[in-house]
Design a protein around this motif. Structure first.
Motif, PDB file in Angstrom:
ATOM      1  N   GLU A  13       0.830  -1.207   0.000  1.00 29.44           N
ATOM      2  CA  GLU A  13       0.000   0.000   0.000  1.00 29.44           C
ATOM      3  C   GLU A  13       0.866   1.259   0.000  1.00 29.44           C
ATOM      4  O   GLU A  13       0.563   2.236  -0.703  1.00 29.44           O
ATOM      5  CB  GLU A  13      -0.928  -0.016   1.217  1.00 29.44           C
ATOM      6  N   LEU A  14       1.953   1.250   0.781  1.00 31.15           N
ATOM      7  CA  LEU A  14       2.862   2.393   0.795  1.00 31.15           C
ATOM      8  C   LEU A  14       3.513   2.599  -0.568  1.00 31.15           C
ATOM      9  O   LEU A  14       3.673   3.735  -1.034  1.00 31.15           O
ATOM     10  CB  LEU A  14       3.941   2.193   1.862  1.00 31.15           C
ATOM     11  N   LEU A  15       3.903   1.520  -1.217  1.00 30.30           N
ATOM     12  CA  LEU A  15       4.506   1.614  -2.541  1.00 30.30           C
ATOM     13  C   LEU A  15       3.519   2.211  -3.535  1.00 30.30           C
ATOM     14  O   LEU A  15       3.868   3.108  -4.319  1.00 30.30           O
ATOM     15  CB  LEU A  15       4.950   0.229  -3.009  1.00 30.30           C
ATOM     16  N   ILE A  16       2.296   1.747  -3.507  1.00 28.71           N
ATOM     17  CA  ILE A  16       1.286   2.191  -4.467  1.00 28.71           C
ATOM     18  C   ILE A  16       0.962   3.670  -4.293  1.00 28.71           C
ATOM     19  O   ILE A  16       0.713   4.385  -5.271  1.00 28.71           O
ATOM     20  CB  ILE A  16       0.024   1.315  -4.335  1.00 28.71           C
ATOM     21  N   THR A  17       1.002   4.157  -3.065  1.00 28.80           N
ATOM     22  CA  THR A  17       0.681   5.570  -2.831  1.00 28.80           C
ATOM     23  C   THR A  17       1.869   6.499  -3.079  1.00 28.80           C
ATOM     24  O   THR A  17       1.670   7.668  -3.412  1.00 28.80           O
ATOM     25  CB  THR A  17       0.180   5.787  -1.390  1.00 28.80           C
ATOM     26  N   SER A  18       3.100   6.004  -2.930  1.00 33.24           N
ATOM     27  CA  SER A  18       4.264   6.887  -3.028  1.00 33.24           C
ATOM     28  C   SER A  18       4.963   6.833  -4.379  1.00 33.24           C
ATOM     29  O   SER A  18       5.558   7.835  -4.812  1.00 33.24           O
ATOM     30  CB  SER A  18       5.274   6.554  -1.922  1.00 33.24           C
ATOM     31  N   VAL A  48       4.047  -8.731 -14.725  1.00 35.73           N
ATOM     32  CA  VAL A  48       2.788  -8.992 -14.027  1.00 35.73           C
ATOM     33  C   VAL A  48       1.706  -8.097 -14.611  1.00 35.73           C
ATOM     34  O   VAL A  48       1.804  -6.865 -14.564  1.00 35.73           O
ATOM     35  CB  VAL A  48       2.927  -8.715 -12.520  1.00 35.73           C
ATOM     36  N   THR A  49       0.649  -8.714 -15.149  1.00 37.04           N
ATOM     37  CA  THR A  49      -0.517  -7.952 -15.599  1.00 37.04           C
ATOM     38  C   THR A  49      -1.811  -8.498 -15.017  1.00 37.04           C
ATOM     39  O   THR A  49      -2.872  -7.921 -15.242  1.00 37.04           O
ATOM     40  CB  THR A  49      -0.628  -7.944 -17.137  1.00 37.04           C
ATOM     41  N   THR A  78      -4.297 -13.837  -2.206  1.00 35.99           N
ATOM     42  CA  THR A  78      -4.818 -13.078  -1.083  1.00 35.99           C
ATOM     43  C   THR A  78      -4.251 -11.662  -1.095  1.00 35.99           C
ATOM     44  O   THR A  78      -3.042 -11.459  -1.140  1.00 35.99           O
ATOM     45  CB  THR A  78      -4.451 -13.749   0.250  1.00 35.99           C
ATOM     46  N   GLY A  79      -5.140 -10.670  -1.086  1.00 36.39           N
ATOM     47  CA  GLY A  79      -4.700  -9.286  -1.049  1.00 36.39           C
ATOM     48  C   GLY A  79      -4.203  -8.724  -2.361  1.00 36.39           C
ATOM     49  O   GLY A  79      -3.745  -7.584  -2.405  1.00 36.39           O
ATOM     50  N   ALA A  80      -4.293  -9.490  -3.456  1.00 33.74           N
ATOM     51  CA  ALA A  80      -3.821  -9.020  -4.760  1.00 33.74           C
ATOM     52  C   ALA A  80      -4.929  -8.283  -5.503  1.00 33.74           C
ATOM     53  O   ALA A  80      -6.080  -8.249  -5.073  1.00 33.74           O
ATOM     54  CB  ALA A  80      -3.314 -10.198  -5.592  1.00 33.74           C
ATOM     55  N   SER A  81      -4.587  -7.696  -6.644  1.00 33.55           N
ATOM     56  CA  SER A  81      -5.582  -7.003  -7.471  1.00 33.55           C
ATOM     57  C   SER A  81      -6.645  -7.970  -7.971  1.00 33.55           C
ATOM     58  O   SER A  81      -7.817  -7.610  -8.118  1.00 33.55           O
ATOM     59  CB  SER A  81      -4.896  -6.332  -8.666  1.00 33.55           C
ATOM     60  N   ASN A  82      -6.239  -9.194  -8.269  1.00 32.76           N
ATOM     61  CA  ASN A  82      -7.147 -10.247  -8.712  1.00 32.76           C
ATOM     62  C   ASN A  82      -7.984  -9.834  -9.914  1.00 32.76           C
ATOM     63  O   ASN A  82      -9.185 -10.081  -9.986  1.00 32.76           O
ATOM     64  CB  ASN A  82      -8.055 -10.698  -7.557  1.00 32.76           C
ATOM     65  N   ARG A  83      -7.335  -9.204 -10.854  1.00 34.14           N
ATOM     66  CA  ARG A  83      -7.990  -8.835 -12.113  1.00 34.14           C
ATOM     67  C   ARG A  83      -6.921  -8.571 -13.163  1.00 34.14           C
ATOM     68  O   ARG A  83      -5.754  -8.339 -12.834  1.00 34.14           O
ATOM     69  CB  ARG A  83      -8.869  -7.603 -11.952  1.00 34.14           C
ATOM     70  N   ARG A  84      -7.339  -8.607 -14.412  1.00 31.04           N
ATOM     71  CA  ARG A  84      -6.436  -8.256 -15.494  1.00 31.04           C
ATOM     72  C   ARG A  84      -6.272  -6.747 -15.516  1.00 31.04           C
ATOM     73  O   ARG A  84      -7.237  -6.007 -15.626  1.00 31.04           O
ATOM     74  CB  ARG A  84      -7.000  -8.739 -16.830  1.00 31.04           C
ATOM     75  N   CYS A  85      -5.042  -6.276 -15.398  1.00 29.82           N
ATOM     76  CA  CYS A  85      -4.776  -4.847 -15.407  1.00 29.82           C
ATOM     77  C   CYS A  85      -4.853  -4.328 -16.845  1.00 29.82           C
ATOM     78  O   CYS A  85      -4.291  -4.924 -17.759  1.00 29.82           O
ATOM     79  CB  CYS A  85      -3.392  -4.556 -14.822  1.00 29.82           C
ATOM     80  N   GLY A 134      -1.080   0.840  -9.448  1.00 30.83           N
ATOM     81  CA  GLY A 134      -1.648   0.161  -8.289  1.00 30.83           C
ATOM     82  C   GLY A 134      -2.091  -1.249  -8.612  1.00 30.83           C
ATOM     83  O   GLY A 134      -1.963  -2.150  -7.783  1.00 30.83           O
ATOM     84  N   CYS A 135      -2.577  -1.450  -9.821  1.00 33.61           N
ATOM     85  CA  CYS A 135      -3.043  -2.781 -10.223  1.00 33.61           C
ATOM     86  C   CYS A 135      -1.879  -3.760 -10.358  1.00 33.61           C
ATOM     87  O   CYS A 135      -1.923  -4.872  -9.831  1.00 33.61           O
ATOM     88  CB  CYS A 135      -3.816  -2.685 -11.534  1.00 33.61           C
ATOM     89  N   ILE A 136      -0.797  -3.361 -11.041  1.00 37.10           N
ATOM     90  CA  ILE A 136       0.298  -4.306 -11.281  1.00 37.10           C
ATOM     91  C   ILE A 136       1.198  -4.475 -10.056  1.00 37.10           C
ATOM     92  O   ILE A 136       1.912  -5.472  -9.944  1.00 37.10           O
ATOM     93  CB  ILE A 136       1.145  -3.891 -12.500  1.00 37.10           C
TER      94      ILE A 136
END
Length: 361
Positions: free
Chosen positions: A106-111, A177-178, A183-190, A211-213
């Motif tokens: 989460e920190l990586l995705i926001t920063s 990764v697309t 558990t806790g992953a995007s769980n969708r095709r980006c 954020g997705c990848i």
């Protein structure tokens, strides 16, 4: 080796990580204002990205703690190779999917997107590639109800809930990764702009797509150094399947970002072989790549880390720290501190490397 299995996170979620000394964890704040972070180069002491060294000899020794240097080649009367990457930077991100990595992702995705925007503001011709490389070989749904892809049918049953995975999705460490699952992953095709398996500069939804990848989940474990090596190797770049085709450009600066809250003990190879893979990918030019690592700091010299074990004096160095010490342009920061200050400290260094990049002929 006594190797801590948790750098910073929830000790209640340490299932499967029982070996190694206990660690007192510190939950990083999501607010970075006013924080100096704990970025360091080489010896673990704080050093800004503008640090220079008078020497130009590259050391691959894990004990080399001189930190990044900025000795750049000088064009010979204008007759040498072109200088400057013209804003082209390839960012390779490898994120651990250890069970303790939810907050860190989460920190990586926001920063990280703000980090990219800061570099973009200083490079008028900014032309970026951003790829998330798989740090583990797992790809499988445990519960169809977790699938967030609109094409996913919860009634279709396991293993893929009606979603057809591509070759590069399934069990391919180092492949782009697309479609993160678990558990806790995007769980969708980006949905990546242009049909690539990596983000390009024209991506209209940069933050959402990153954020997705980057949300790779917490159920696959992590070998981030191995993911890095394989991502830039012939298997995925030039092999028959070419999962990472087009990502790595000869005329672009390569910036690797490794995120793992434990020691990297499971990656294949040695620290020296990892460094050699980077050099080979960039035609032997140590100034053509930089490596940034956010990881546990329990092995900081003099027990100065924030992620504090019971007895840090008994610990051997994290191989990720040895990797940073062994490359010409390496930065390491504590994963138990806010990420934004660490990234900010590297901006000037990356921009200068780009501006002085020598395009191979």
């Amino acid at each position: 080796m006594l190797a801590p299995q948790v750098g910073c996170g929830d000790t209640a979620s340490m299932t499967g990580f029982s070996s190694g000394p206990s660690v007192t964890t510190v939950t990083p704040s999501s607010t970075s204002s006013g924080s100096t972070g704990s970025s360091s180069t080489g010896s673990g002491s704080e050093s800004g990205p503008g640090s220079t060294s008078s020497g130009s000899t590259t050391s691959t020794s894990p004990e080399d703690t001189t930190g990044p240097k900025l000795d750049m080649p000088v064009p010979d009367g204008g007759s040498g190779p072109p200088i400057g990457c013209a804003g082209k930077i390839d960012f390779l991100v490898a994120v651990s999917a250890n069970s303790t990595m939810q907050n860190q992702q989460e920190l990586l995705i926001t920063s990280f997107p703000d980090f990219i925007d800061t570099i973009k503001a200083q490079l008028p011709e900014f032309d970026v590639h951003i790829m998330s490389a798989a740090s583990h070989p797992l790809w499988a749904f445990k519960n169809c109800a977790d699938c967030d892809d609109p094409m996913c049918d919860p009634d279709a049953g396991l293993p893929f809930c009606g979603v057809q995975p591509e070759f590069c999705d399934k069990g391919k460490t180092g492949a782009s990764v697309t479609f993160p699952v678990g558990t806790g992953a995007s769980n969708r095709r980006c949905d990546l702009f242009g049909g690539n398996r990596f983000i390009v500069g024209d991506e209209p939804n940069m933050k959402e797509t990153f954020g997705c990848i980057a949300q790779v989940g917490i159920s696959g474990g992590g070998s981030v150094a191995e993911g890095m090596v394989r991502a830039i190797g012939n298997e995925w770049v030039d092999g028959p399947n070419k999962c990472n085709k087009g990502f790595l450009r000869d005329d672009a600066l390569l910036v690797v970002v490794l995120i793992q809250d434990t020691y990297d003990e499971s990656s294949e190879g040695t620290v020296e072989s990892w460094i050699e893979a980077l050099r080979e990918a960039k035609h032997g030019d140590d100034d053509a790549f930089a490596v940034l690592a956010l990881t546990t700091d329990v092995d900081e010299p003099n027990c100065e880390g924030v992620c504090i074990p019971w007895d840090c004096t008994a610990l051997n160095p994290n191989r990720l720290r040895q990797l940073i010490n062994g490359v010409e342009h390496g930065f390491i920061g504590s994963i138990c501190m806010p990420f934004a200050p660490f990234f900010e400290k590297t901006v000037a260094h990356i921009v200068e490397l780009c501006e002085n990049f020598v395009i191979p002929q």
